[in-house]
Design an enzyme around this catalytic site. Structure first.
Site, PDB file in Angstrom:
ATOM      1  N   PRO A   9      -4.403   2.505   4.232  1.00 56.04           N
ATOM      2  CA  PRO A   9      -4.322   3.660   3.472  1.00 56.04           C
ATOM      3  C   PRO A   9      -3.631   4.640   4.075  1.00 56.04           C
ATOM      4  O   PRO A   9      -3.524   4.944   5.356  1.00 56.04           O
ATOM      5  CB  PRO A   9      -5.621   4.410   2.950  1.00 56.04           C
ATOM      6  CG  PRO A   9      -6.363   3.493   4.020  1.00 56.04           C
ATOM      7  CD  PRO A   9      -6.035   2.144   4.265  1.00 56.04           C
ATOM      8  N   ASN A  10      -2.433   5.324   3.409  1.00 55.97           N
ATOM      9  CA  ASN A  10      -1.770   6.487   3.926  1.00 55.97           C
ATOM     10  C   ASN A  10      -0.461   6.022   4.699  1.00 55.97           C
ATOM     11  O   ASN A  10       0.184   6.900   5.196  1.00 55.97           O
ATOM     12  CB  ASN A  10      -2.516   7.656   4.359  1.00 55.97           C
ATOM     13  CG  ASN A  10      -3.613   8.132   3.451  1.00 55.97           C
ATOM     14  OD1 ASN A  10      -3.195   8.592   2.272  1.00 55.97           O
ATOM     15  ND2 ASN A  10      -4.766   8.176   3.817  1.00 55.97           N
ATOM     16  N   ARG A  17       4.255  12.091   6.945  1.00 54.52           N
ATOM     17  CA  ARG A  17       2.776  12.346   6.988  1.00 54.52           C
ATOM     18  C   ARG A  17       2.457  12.841   8.367  1.00 54.52           C
ATOM     19  O   ARG A  17       2.674  12.121   9.421  1.00 54.52           O
ATOM     20  CB  ARG A  17       1.810  11.003   6.838  1.00 54.52           C
ATOM     21  CG  ARG A  17       0.615  11.453   7.079  1.00 54.52           C
ATOM     22  CD  ARG A  17      -0.517  10.133   7.043  1.00 54.52           C
ATOM     23  NE  ARG A  17      -1.816  10.496   7.261  1.00 54.52           N
ATOM     24  CZ  ARG A  17      -2.590   9.442   7.586  1.00 54.52           C
ATOM     25  NH1 ARG A  17      -2.281   8.089   7.732  1.00 54.52           N
ATOM     26  NH2 ARG A  17      -3.791   9.664   7.919  1.00 54.52           N
ATOM     27  N   TYR A  22       2.054  11.246  13.967  1.00 55.39           N
ATOM     28  CA  TYR A  22       2.608   9.827  13.325  1.00 55.39           C
ATOM     29  C   TYR A  22       4.060   9.591  13.397  1.00 55.39           C
ATOM     30  O   TYR A  22       4.647   8.537  13.245  1.00 55.39           O
ATOM     31  CB  TYR A  22       2.066   9.531  12.003  1.00 55.39           C
ATOM     32  CG  TYR A  22       0.703   9.532  11.790  1.00 55.39           C
ATOM     33  CD1 TYR A  22      -0.313   8.692  12.293  1.00 55.39           C
ATOM     34  CD2 TYR A  22      -0.164  10.449  11.178  1.00 55.39           C
ATOM     35  CE1 TYR A  22      -1.379   8.500  12.271  1.00 55.39           C
ATOM     36  CE2 TYR A  22      -1.372  10.554  11.009  1.00 55.39           C
ATOM     37  CZ  TYR A  22      -1.998   9.457  11.484  1.00 55.39           C
ATOM     38  OH  TYR A  22      -3.408   9.414  11.564  1.00 55.39           O
ATOM     39  N   ASN A  71      -3.264  -2.421  11.106  1.00 55.64           N
ATOM     40  CA  ASN A  71      -3.740  -0.969  10.998  1.00 55.64           C
ATOM     41  C   ASN A  71      -4.149  -0.853   9.789  1.00 55.64           C
ATOM     42  O   ASN A  71      -3.588  -0.331   8.902  1.00 55.64           O
ATOM     43  CB  ASN A  71      -2.296  -0.343  11.277  1.00 55.64           C
ATOM     44  CG  ASN A  71      -2.547   1.342  11.187  1.00 55.64           C
ATOM     45  OD1 ASN A  71      -3.654   1.570  11.017  1.00 55.64           O
ATOM     46  ND2 ASN A  71      -1.680   2.065  11.977  1.00 55.64           N
ATOM     47  N   ALA A  74      -8.034   4.447   7.739  1.00 55.79           N
ATOM     48  CA  ALA A  74      -9.244   5.019   7.618  1.00 55.79           C
ATOM     49  C   ALA A  74     -10.248   4.052   7.532  1.00 55.79           C
ATOM     50  O   ALA A  74     -11.598   3.999   7.788  1.00 55.79           O
ATOM     51  CB  ALA A  74      -9.301   6.305   6.685  1.00 55.79           C
ATOM     52  N   ASP A  84     -15.955  -8.215   8.089  1.00 58.05           N
ATOM     53  CA  ASP A  84     -16.491  -9.699   7.737  1.00 58.05           C
ATOM     54  C   ASP A  84     -15.268 -10.547   7.107  1.00 58.05           C
ATOM     55  O   ASP A  84     -15.314 -12.051   7.710  1.00 58.05           O
ATOM     56  CB  ASP A  84     -17.462  -9.625   6.323  1.00 58.05           C
ATOM     57  CG  ASP A  84     -18.598  -9.108   6.773  1.00 58.05           C
ATOM     58  OD1 ASP A  84     -19.167  -8.813   7.810  1.00 58.05           O
ATOM     59  OD2 ASP A  84     -19.322  -8.902   5.573  1.00 58.05           O
ATOM     60  N   GLU A  95      -6.006  -5.314  16.254  1.00 57.30           N
ATOM     61  CA  GLU A  95      -6.268  -3.789  15.379  1.00 57.30           C
ATOM     62  C   GLU A  95      -5.277  -2.977  16.267  1.00 57.30           C
ATOM     63  O   GLU A  95      -5.134  -2.841  17.474  1.00 57.30           O
ATOM     64  CB  GLU A  95      -7.681  -3.635  15.684  1.00 57.30           C
ATOM     65  CG  GLU A  95      -7.793  -1.810  15.259  1.00 57.30           C
ATOM     66  CD  GLU A  95      -9.344  -1.654  15.595  1.00 57.30           C
ATOM     67  OE1 GLU A  95      -9.463  -0.428  15.734  1.00 57.30           O
ATOM     68  OE2 GLU A  95     -10.032  -2.321  15.921  1.00 57.30           O
ATOM     69  N   HIS A  97      -3.461   1.172  16.028  1.00 57.18           N
ATOM     70  CA  HIS A  97      -3.476   2.639  15.782  1.00 57.18           C
ATOM     71  C   HIS A  97      -2.176   3.173  16.612  1.00 57.18           C
ATOM     72  O   HIS A  97      -1.777   3.041  17.613  1.00 57.18           O
ATOM     73  CB  HIS A  97      -4.774   3.253  16.306  1.00 57.18           C
ATOM     74  CG  HIS A  97      -5.876   2.605  15.755  1.00 57.18           C
ATOM     75  ND1 HIS A  97      -6.264   2.689  14.384  1.00 57.18           N
ATOM     76  CD2 HIS A  97      -6.781   1.849  16.152  1.00 57.18           C
ATOM     77  CE1 HIS A  97      -7.505   2.288  14.239  1.00 57.18           C
ATOM     78  NE2 HIS A  97      -7.676   1.383  15.193  1.00 57.18           N
ATOM     79  N   SER A  99      -1.872   6.570  16.717  1.00 53.89           N
ATOM     80  CA  SER A  99      -2.369   7.656  17.648  1.00 53.89           C
ATOM     81  C   SER A  99      -3.669   7.155  18.602  1.00 53.89           C
ATOM     82  O   SER A  99      -4.194   6.030  18.385  1.00 53.89           O
ATOM     83  CB  SER A  99      -2.976   8.822  16.850  1.00 53.89           C
ATOM     84  OG  SER A  99      -4.229   8.414  16.340  1.00 53.89           O
ATOM     85  N   ARG A 104      -9.133  12.044  18.964  1.00 60.84           N
ATOM     86  CA  ARG A 104      -8.954  12.933  17.966  1.00 60.84           C
ATOM     87  C   ARG A 104     -10.438  13.322  17.451  1.00 60.84           C
ATOM     88  O   ARG A 104     -11.522  13.203  18.148  1.00 60.84           O
ATOM     89  CB  ARG A 104      -8.337  11.937  16.983  1.00 60.84           C
ATOM     90  CG  ARG A 104      -6.912  11.664  17.250  1.00 60.84           C
ATOM     91  CD  ARG A 104      -5.951  11.076  16.195  1.00 60.84           C
ATOM     92  NE  ARG A 104      -5.755  11.882  14.960  1.00 60.84           N
ATOM     93  CZ  ARG A 104      -5.589  11.394  13.935  1.00 60.84           C
ATOM     94  NH1 ARG A 104      -5.130  10.205  13.725  1.00 60.84           N
ATOM     95  NH2 ARG A 104      -5.472  12.273  12.599  1.00 60.84           N
TER      96      ARG A 104
END
Length: 141
Positions: A9-10, A17, A22, A71, A74, A84, A95, A97, A99, A104
């Site tokens: 999301p986003n 953004r 970012y 990524n 949230a 799962d 995984e 990210h 930032s 944060r």
């Protein structure tokens, strides 16, 4: 080798953004950079703001690709469904990210999906994706 990059999301708003966190580049522009850097890799891309669509895509591709760069946005901090799913699929998942989530808000300090992932790359902006791809390539070497 085929690697799937999945954004949650986003992340469709990258480039617009919160550029101070970012950056100013869209992911589509950066994907072109990645494809030039890794011509030997078939890089596929998927983005959704919906948790169920992310789970479905991981299930569809997680038995056929050589690795996934995820990524989850949230959903990283909330999604047992993604945890799962990652445990259920066959390929390694890294995984990612942009930032450094540990610098944060406190709620970003915990990842629900990290226990199922092969590794985590965070804090290097869009370059986090490159580092994750390089890690997957090393796993296959």
């Amino acid at each position: 080798m085929k690697i799937l990059i999945v954004n949650g999301p986003n992340l469709n708003l990258l480039g617009r953004r919160e550029p101070e966190i970012y950056g100013n580049m869209t992911f589509e522009d950066y994907l072109s950079v990645l494809r030039e850097r890794f011509p030997q890799v078939d890089l596929a891309f998927f983005q959704s703001n919906c948790e169920g669509a992310l789970v479905t895509k991981l299930q569809e591709e997680g038995f056929t690709v050589d690795g996934i760069v995820l990524n989850a946005g949230a959903y990283t901090h909330t999604s047992i469904a993604l945890l799962d799913c990652i445990r259920a699929i066959a390929c390694p998942v890294v995984e990612v990210h942009l930032s450094n989530v540990w610098q944060r808000e406190h709620f970003r300090n915990h990842s629900m999906i990290a226990p199922a992932c092969t590794g985590v790359v965070a804090g290097f902006g869009l370059d986090s994706y490159r580092l994750a791809i390089e890690a997957l390539l090393q796993l296959k070497a």
